[in-house]
Design an enzyme around this catalytic site. Structure first.
Site, short mmCIF file in Angstrom:
data_model
loop_
_atom_site.label_atom_id
_atom_site.label_comp_id
_atom_site.label_asym_id
_atom_site.label_seq_id
_atom_site.Cartn_x
_atom_site.Cartn_y
_atom_site.Cartn_z
N ASP A 53 -7.62 9.00 1.04
CA ASP A 53 -8.97 9.08 0.48
C ASP A 53 -10.01 9.32 1.58
OD1 ASP A 53 -7.59 8.27 -1.75
OD2 ASP A 53 -8.32 6.19 -1.68
N TYR A 111 1.21 1.34 4.45
CA TYR A 111 -0.20 1.29 4.81
C TYR A 111 -0.51 -0.08 5.41
CZ TYR A 111 -1.38 5.49 2.08
OH TYR A 111 -1.46 6.77 1.60
#
Length: 246
Positions: A53, A111
């Site tokens: 993102d 992540y």
């Protein structure tokens, strides 16, 4: 055709995410494709493993591209690192099998998320972490984290803009630790993640740490499939794509 694999690091702070947009070149993919087009003298399309993102960072994003010319790996790497802005670096270039596909061959992704949990801000990491001034209950967050592990329908943790029809994903691990430099670090691994999914999960865990959500409420939130039940969404600045396995 020659198929090249790139391993890339970037500071996502000033970019609109990884994926090239029709109305903007201010994306990581767009910057790399432009550099490759200068190198090769023609348009080049790269395929990324993860569409991070806007504002999200990467320690080891993986991408691949195909060109007709056979160029030395060192030439590609040296050119890209000279041509790209300093907040994007290419760590490695490899000539790989023609069948390698950065997105379809990815088996799992990891992540990490960094939280600065002190009453005062961190001047040097304010762009690379989320500041939560009130002390978090880490043990409650760890209890809540266990409910995310396994295969679930993560519709509640998706974004309304997501184009994915299938919201079922499997999370293999979700660990929370206090690091030596004073941060709270969350590390999550899974077979794939929906748009904003990691940031929404971290936001829920922060709400648990603040006492706004109980750990035992997590299964009901997941099963509700209602985005409104998940609480806040963590800032993009604290999120890093750490590694991808193939």
């Amino acid at each position: 055709m020659n198929n090249y694999k790139l391993t890339i690091q970037y500071d996502g702070g000033r970019y609109k995410g990884w994926q090239r947009l029709g109305d903007s070149e201010n994306t990581v993919q767009g910057k790399i494709e432009h550099a490759l087009s200068v190198l090769t003298g023609g348009p080049v399309e790269i395929i990324g493993s993860s569409r991070t993102d806007a504002g999200v960072h990467a320690l080891a994003q993986v991408a691949n591209f195909k060109i007709s010319d056979s160029l030395p790996e060192t030439k590609i790497m040296n050119f890209l690192n000279h041509y790209l802005p300093p907040d994007i670096s290419v760590k490695e270039v490899q000539l790989v099998d023609d069948r390698f596909h950065a997105r379809y061959n990815a088996k799992d992704k990891t992540y990490i998320y960094k939280i600065w949990n002190e009453a005062y801000s961190h001047p040097f990491m304010r762009k690379y972490s989320m500041h939560v001034a009130k002390k978090l209950d880490i043990e409650s967050m760890r209890q809540a984290a266990q409910h995310f592990i396994g295969e679930h329908d993560f519709t509640a943790y998706s974004n309304a803009k997501s184009k994915k029809k299938d919201s079922v994903r499997t999370i293999y691990s979700l660990d929370i630790e206090e690091t030596a430099d004073g941060f709270i670090q969350l590390r999550v691994s899974g077979n794939g993640f929906l748009y904003n999914m990691v940031r929404k999960i971290v936001g829920t865990l922060i709400d648990v740490g603040l006492g706004d959500i109980r750990p035992e409420d997590i299964p009901a939130i997941i099963n509700s499939k209602e985005r409104s039940q998940t609480g806040g969404m963590a800032d993009a600045s604290g999120l890093y794509l750490e590694k991808i396995h193939f």
